[in-house]
Design an enzyme around this catalytic site. Structure first.
Site, PDB file in Angstrom:
ATOM      1  CG  ASP A 249      12.425  -9.339  88.406  1.00 15.13           C
ATOM      2  OD1 ASP A 249      12.272  -8.118  88.574  1.00 15.13           O
ATOM      3  OD2 ASP A 249      12.772 -10.128  89.308  1.00 15.13           O
ATOM      4  CD  GLU A 292      14.942  -6.021  90.862  1.00 12.38           C
ATOM      5  OE1 GLU A 292      14.230  -6.658  91.645  1.00 12.38           O
ATOM      6  OE2 GLU A 292      15.217  -4.810  91.016  1.00 12.38           O
TER       7      GLU A 292
END
Length: 370
Positions: A249, A292
């Site tokens: 992440d 993301e």
């Protein structure tokens, strides 16, 4: 008739119908569902149908020839029926459609030429040869099928025009009939070739189109990595294998979008995908899991190996300058590593990886949690 008897009758008919459908499905389709048909399964089923048809025709015709005291013809037909039965048994045991297809087609060539040579029953043996081009072109394919059909046609010409004068027991055909048999066979051969060629082109185009649609459905359009669906499908197909999942992440990605705009965020994700791919070991799968987040699957990797790969990726991201619109942007990422296997199903593994990411964020980000 009592009410109970009338009520049972539809159920009994339905059970008999279902039983018959199951029997037909088992005999002709091996019990396979149409939902899982591949090209190999399709060819296996069609070879099976050809084998059954050969048995259905050769065995009764052999018995009929035996009844008419046509011993040689009966012997040949029954021998081929036996070969086709063995082939059917072998196909059901192995599903090796390539070998079984050859066991069908080459005896079929010989049988057809024999029927033409001997005349079969009352000189009608030649009528069976017109099924050969379609079967040959399907089983052997265009290139090999055309070559074998040309050879078959030449042998047919030799038998019809030369064998009768050389071998006294060869059937003598009328001159006009010989010409019409050859001409008709060539026309059927020509039309079968055109049909099989057009079908092969159509099937190839359909296969390519299906492949492209499948790739589009499993590919993230921004990063060109696997998307969530594509990764899930591969993980489900690898069920039972021992894998390590690494959930990645990007830290403070929302701030990048807010400060530099979404175009910059897209640029970061594309660049990040290429950067991670450079650090991947052979056989690893990488996907954009969502937003993301990236999900990495490592095959046959121990925990230490997974940590080593994750650390290399973490350092590569931390030390990379993302140049966008004459601005240098530095980012970091957090990692969660979990096992995936028989003792750790996919849903639980993903939930555990997500929890580890939160743990990594709470620990200050830019680190790896296991």
């Amino acid at each position: 008739m009592s009410e109970v008897a009338r009520g049972c009758q539809p159920d009994a008919q339905r059970d008999n119908k279902n039983l018959m459908q199951r029997c037909v499905h088992h005999v002709f389709y091996f019990g396979l569902s149409g939902e899982i048909f591949s090209e190999q399964i399709r060819r296996t089923l069609l070879v099976n149908l050809f084998s059954i048809v050969c048995i259905v025709f050769t065995f009764p015709l052999g018995i009929a020839a035996l009844y008419r005291s046509n011993t040689w013809l009966a012997l040949v037909l029954l021998c081929f029926a036996f070969i086709f039965c063995i082939n059917q048994f072998y196909l059901r045991r192995t599903r090796n459609h390539e070998i079984c297809a050859n066991i069908i087609i080459y005896p079929l060539y010989f049988l057809m030429l024999y029927l033409v040579f001997t005349g079969g029953v009352n000189g009608t043996g030649y009528v069976w040869i017109f099924c050969v081009p379609a079967v040959s072109l399907f089983i052997q394919g265009i290139k090999r099928g055309v070559i074998e059909m040309v050879i078959f046609t030449l042998l047919l010409i030799v038998i019809l025009y030369f064998f009768a004068s050389v071998y006294g027991f060869a059937f003598h055909y009328d001159e006009d009939l010989r010409f019409r048999v050859i001409a008709s066979f060539i026309v059927v051969f020509f039309l079968s070739t055109i049909y099989e060629y057009s079908m092969s082109r159509f099937n190839k185009a359909l296969h390519e189109s299906s492949k492209q649609l499948k790739e589009q459905a499993e590919t993230d359009p921004l990063t060109q990595l696997l998307n969530r669906r594509g990764m899930q499908q591969r993980l489900e197909e690898a069920e039972g294998a021992e894998l390590r999942l690494v959930l990645i992440d990007v830290d403070y990605f929302k701030n990048i979008n807010d400060q530099y705009g979404h175009d910059c965020g897209d640029f970061i994700l594309r660049s990040l995908a290429r950067l991670i791919q450079k650090e991947l070991p052979e056989g690893a799968w990488l996907s954009r899991w969502g937003g993301e987040e990236f999900l990495l699957a490592l095959n046959d990797a121990y925990l230490g190996q997974a940590i080593e790969v994750a650390e290399k990726i973490r350092q590569a991201i931390e030390g990379y300058d993302f140049n966008y619109d004459e601005q240098e942007i530095r980012i970091t990422a957090s990692f969660g590593i979990v096992p995936l296997g028989t003792d750790h199903p996919l849903a639980l593994a993903l939930k555990a990886a997500d929890s580890l990411l939160y743990k990594a964020k709470d620990a200050g980000r830019n680190n790896i949690c296991v």
